[in-house]
Design a protein around this motif. Structure first.
Motif, PDB file in Angstrom:
ATOM      1  N   LEU A  53       0.815  -1.214   0.000  1.00  0.00           N
ATOM      2  CA  LEU A  53       0.000   0.000   0.000  1.00  0.00           C
ATOM      3  C   LEU A  53       0.846   1.260   0.000  1.00  0.00           C
ATOM      4  CD1 LEU A  53      -2.975  -0.780   2.402  1.00  0.00           C
ATOM      5  CD2 LEU A  53      -2.813  -1.061  -0.047  1.00  0.00           C
ATOM      6  N   ASN A  68     -13.393   1.172  10.097  1.00  0.00           N
ATOM      7  CA  ASN A  68     -12.789  -0.134  10.361  1.00  0.00           C
ATOM      8  C   ASN A  68     -12.320  -0.822   9.080  1.00  0.00           C
ATOM      9  OD1 ASN A  68     -12.764  -0.358  13.149  1.00  0.00           O
ATOM     10  ND2 ASN A  68     -14.937  -0.895  13.214  1.00  0.00           N
ATOM     11  N   ASN A  69     -13.066  -0.600   7.961  1.00  0.00           N
ATOM     12  CA  ASN A  69     -12.627  -1.155   6.682  1.00  0.00           C
ATOM     13  C   ASN A  69     -11.241  -0.646   6.325  1.00  0.00           C
ATOM     14  OD1 ASN A  69     -14.217  -3.041   5.241  1.00  0.00           O
ATOM     15  ND2 ASN A  69     -15.845  -1.532   5.053  1.00  0.00           N
ATOM     16  N   LEU A 124      -9.130   0.759   8.586  1.00  0.00           N
ATOM     17  CA  LEU A 124      -8.186   0.463   9.674  1.00  0.00           C
ATOM     18  C   LEU A 124      -7.519  -0.896   9.473  1.00  0.00           C
ATOM     19  CD1 LEU A 124      -6.952   1.269  12.408  1.00  0.00           C
ATOM     20  CD2 LEU A 124      -8.840   0.069  13.527  1.00  0.00           C
ATOM     21  N   CYS A 125      -8.312  -1.914   9.083  1.00  0.00           N
ATOM     22  CA  CYS A 125      -7.692  -3.233   8.952  1.00  0.00           C
ATOM     23  C   CYS A 125      -6.690  -3.245   7.800  1.00  0.00           C
ATOM     24  CB  CYS A 125      -8.744  -4.338   8.828  1.00  0.00           C
ATOM     25  SG  CYS A 125      -9.768  -4.258   7.381  1.00  0.00           S
ATOM     26  N   LEU A 126      -6.960  -2.442   6.763  1.00  0.00           N
ATOM     27  CA  LEU A 126      -5.987  -2.349   5.665  1.00  0.00           C
ATOM     28  C   LEU A 126      -4.721  -1.647   6.146  1.00  0.00           C
ATOM     29  CD1 LEU A 126      -8.217  -1.356   2.643  1.00  0.00           C
ATOM     30  CD2 LEU A 126      -7.204  -3.572   3.150  1.00  0.00           C
ATOM     31  N   GLN A 161      -3.536  -1.430   9.170  1.00  0.00           N
ATOM     32  CA  GLN A 161      -2.764  -2.255  10.106  1.00  0.00           C
ATOM     33  C   GLN A 161      -1.905  -3.283   9.382  1.00  0.00           C
ATOM     34  OE1 GLN A 161      -6.093  -3.496  12.497  1.00  0.00           O
ATOM     35  NE2 GLN A 161      -5.371  -2.326  14.253  1.00  0.00           N
ATOM     36  N   SER A 162      -2.452  -3.875   8.314  1.00  0.00           N
ATOM     37  CA  SER A 162      -1.692  -4.924   7.641  1.00  0.00           C
ATOM     38  C   SER A 162      -0.441  -4.360   6.973  1.00  0.00           C
ATOM     39  CB  SER A 162      -2.572  -5.641   6.615  1.00  0.00           C
ATOM     40  OG  SER A 162      -2.834  -4.792   5.530  1.00  0.00           O
ATOM     41  N   ASN A 163      -0.391  -3.039   6.787  1.00  0.00           N
ATOM     42  CA  ASN A 163       0.786  -2.426   6.171  1.00  0.00           C
ATOM     43  C   ASN A 163       1.541  -1.510   7.129  1.00  0.00           C
ATOM     44  OD1 ASN A 163       1.011  -2.472   2.779  1.00  0.00           O
ATOM     45  ND2 ASN A 163      -0.775  -3.376   3.744  1.00  0.00           N
ATOM     46  N   ILE A 216       0.570   1.071   8.728  1.00  0.00           N
ATOM     47  CA  ILE A 216       0.297   2.485   8.534  1.00  0.00           C
ATOM     48  C   ILE A 216      -0.394   2.966   9.809  1.00  0.00           C
ATOM     49  CG2 ILE A 216      -1.061   4.141   7.185  1.00  0.00           C
ATOM     50  CD1 ILE A 216      -0.764   2.016   4.854  1.00  0.00           C
ATOM     51  N   SER A 255      -9.037   4.176   0.375  1.00  0.00           N
ATOM     52  CA  SER A 255      -8.194   3.012   0.631  1.00  0.00           C
ATOM     53  C   SER A 255      -6.972   3.026  -0.273  1.00  0.00           C
ATOM     54  CB  SER A 255      -8.992   1.715   0.465  1.00  0.00           C
ATOM     55  OG  SER A 255      -9.170   1.421  -0.897  1.00  0.00           O
ATOM     56  N   LEU A 269      -4.409   5.428   1.234  1.00  0.00           N
ATOM     57  CA  LEU A 269      -4.046   5.118   2.613  1.00  0.00           C
ATOM     58  C   LEU A 269      -2.539   5.120   2.860  1.00  0.00           C
ATOM     59  CD1 LEU A 269      -5.690   4.480   5.107  1.00  0.00           C
ATOM     60  CD2 LEU A 269      -5.635   2.075   4.491  1.00  0.00           C
TER      61      LEU A 269
END
Lengths: 331, 283
Positions: free
Chosen positions: A72, A92-93, A95-97, A99-101, A103, A140, A143
């Motif tokens: 990302l 939250n949609n 946020l989970c993206l 977190q996985s990177n 950010i 997104s 992000l």
């Protein structure tokens, strides 16, 4: 910088993408154009490593997508707006993206603010309108503040205000030095946003050219003449060896002559002119001619509109509802 | 466009005109499995299905477990030397259907909503995504099942104070053992969900996996099929689950901690297959 090399995708016996090779350069908006079913979305999915190419490679800044640790931060993509879990809030949609990177979550608020969704951040995304969904998808993509941005048909189904917003956003992002790759099936849309054009049809590369060159090469220029002394003007033109095409409303169109020549000609013969203007055929028309042989899904009618040259000056422009979709002499 | 820094600050010199010359002010730190786990935890806690399925499971285990104990106590039924723990079985068997549903939905909802494309764009490593999902889902269901099973077991032992006193091993099996088994069953569902990519289909398959062996065994009367019937009964999921409580329909078959090994094998195969498929398949 995105590089495609001999990218090919077969679904069974059908070749969706056929040996595509091109580069997407930074700092400009590159338009990716093709009729429906030309393989645009498949190509973009392969760029993101969602579909595996049958052969060929895609490199993002020299690396394969799967080798990017935090993709990302390199590349943000809007493939389809509804690729989110509707039962989850917009916040939250994202946020989970994030977190996985890795950010920081503060960035989620930032991008929500950027796309104007702060007020509905805690609302479930399934209640969003098409335009709001599109904005969430763009949030997104932004992000990771990536240097490359990919948008698949971003203006589809948007209202004029939304289209205007996306257009300006893409230009602003490109002016910051980012690589923007945007697909569309509307030439008129591309003419307004893209600096460079990549046209494909049935998975094959049809053109890889700058927008200016495309306009220059593909738009027929002609001169439009209107006169109350219609008969006289026509005769004069005929005598001087110009081929005038008569169109509706007493308008004459002349190919291969400058406005200067024609204006002086009319003055010499003392013909009153009500209009003398230089025109260019619409880019939409040029695009349709270029892809005519490769359109996947033809509507079969007695008169195929794509096969006939449209009534120039009147035809395509009026129905698009968008400024500048027809004649682009202003460019 | 409001960005934290002005474009001028962020622009670097173009290098030979080839590389991108936009540099983000957001620092790049390598993302790890831990980040993927944080992401999956956010996903799991932010959808209502999680609360509903696990809530229903807890409610089922508590009501069924306590009610059976109360009924038996009211009727003064003799448990023929069995500890009261065995009564937890019915609630857990019903509750397992909820865990199956949640396990399938954990991956299935990503496919039905299209979220999977966004997820895999953000984290292209299929193994990492699936591992993070498995770890988060397993931990959550294990903790909830174990805690609820323990509460139910304590209540049942208190209600039926006349029953045999369970040993430490029996306690462990019917609480932690059951927690592991049910969470494992959920992981199996997650693996099947990833393989078939369709929530309803995967849930149907999993209910079949749980119930079909027993149903099939019911109709195997022929002598030639005796061994098949026996195998189906012994290795059916309800029978293995009840083995954790020390009672089985047959006297052979897996006992003690063995059902957990069987489940571990199944989970390994399902998740391994899911990873292989995810790596090969188009999303």
């Amino acid at each position: 910088m995105i590089e495609l090399e001999g990218l090919t995708k077969r679904f069974g016996s059908k070749v969706a993408v056929d040996h595509l090779s091109f580069q997407v350069r930074p700092g400009i908006v590159t338009g990716f154009l093709g009729p429906n079913g030309a393989g645009k979305s498949t190509t973009m999915r392969m760029m993101l490593d969602l579909d595996n190419p049958t052969s060929g490679t895609v490199r993002i800044d020299g690396k394969h997508y799967r080798d990017l640790q935090e993709p990302l931060k390199y590349i943000g993509a809007l493939l389809d707006a509804k690729a989110m879990h509707g039962g989850r809030s917009a916040y939250n949609n994202l946020l989970c993206l994030a977190q996985s990177n890795r950010i920081p979550s503060s960035r989620v608020d930032e991008v929500l603010d950027m796309v104007g969704l702060s007020a509905v951040a805690k609302k479930k995304s399934k209640g969003f309108s098409l335009g709001m969904g599109q904005r969430l998808g763009i949030a997104s993509a932004l992000l990771g503040d990536p240097e490359i941005l990919m948008f698949d048909e971003p203006v589809n189904g948007l209202d004029p205000e939304g289209i205007h917003w996306i257009r300006n956003l893409m230009k602003a992002l490109a002016s910051e030095g980012r690589t923007i790759f945007v697909s569309s099936h509307l030439m008129s849309e591309m003419a307004l946003t893209a600096d460079h054009l990549i046209v494909i049809g049935q998975g094959k590369l049809l053109a890889d050219t700058s927008m200016a060159d495309f306009i220059h090469e593909n738009s027929r220029s002609y001169t439009r003449l209107r006169s109350p002394q219609y008969e006289r003007l026509r005769d004069v033109l005929h005598q001087e060896g110009f081929t005038a095409v008569e169109t509706a409303g007493g308008v004459l169109e002349i190919d291969g002559a400058t406005t200067e020549e024609l204006g002086e000609l009319a003055a010499r013969h003392q013909v009153v002119l009500h209009e003398l203007s230089s025109q260019r055929a619409s880019l939409e028309e040029a695009f349709m001619q270029m892809t005519a042989g490769s359109v996947e899904y033809h509507a079969h009618s007695e008169r195929d509109p794509a096969a006939e040259p449209p009534a120039v000056g009147a035809g395509w422009g009026e129905n698009w509802n968008k400024p500048g979709s027809n004649n682009t002499e202003g460019k | 466009m409001t960005s934290p820094a002005t474009p001028q600050d962020r622009r670097q010199e173009p290098e030979a005109g080839l590389l991108s010359f936009y540099a983000s002010p957001i620092p790049i730190r390598p993302a790890t499995l831990g980040d993927a786990i944080a992401s999956e935890w956010t996903k799991l806690r932010s959808v209502r299905a999680t609360v509903w399925t696990l809530g229903v499971m807890v409610a089922l285990m508590l009501t069924v477990g306590v009610c059976t104990a109360l009924l038996l106590a009211a009727n003064d039924t003799d448990l023929v030397g069995e500890p009261a723990l065995v009564l937890g079985f019915f609630g857990v068997l019903l509750g397992s259907l909820c865990v199956i549903t949640l396990g399938v939905l954990t991956i299935g909802s990503e496919y039905s909503t299209g979220m999977i494309r966004t997820t895999l764009t953000a984290c292209p490593s299929r193994v990492r995504v699936l591992a993070a999902k498995a770890i988060v889902f397993f931990s959550l269901t294990f903790v909830i099942t174990t805690v609820t099973a323990t509460v139910v077991a304590v209540l049942q032992t208190l209600i039926l104070s006349g029953a045999a006193t369970p040993s430490g091993g029996e306690w462990a099996l019917s609480t932690v053992g059951v927690g592991f088994y049910i969470a494992g069953l959920g992981l199996l569902s997650l693996g099947i969900g990833a393989i078939v990519r369709h929530s309803a289909g995967a849930i149907t398959i999993m209910i079949g996996v749980v119930l079909l062996p027993l149903v099939l065994a019911l109709f195997m009367f022929a002598d030639d099929l005796r061994s098949v019937q026996r195998f189906l009964i012994e290795y059916s999921i309800p029978n293995q689950l009840s083995a954790l409580y020390g009672t089985t329909m047959t006297n052979s078959g897996p006992s003690g901690w063995e059902p957990l090994l069987v489940m571990l094998g199944l989970v390994t195969v399902a998740l391994g297959g899911a990873v292989a498929l995810l790596n090969r398949r188009d999303v």
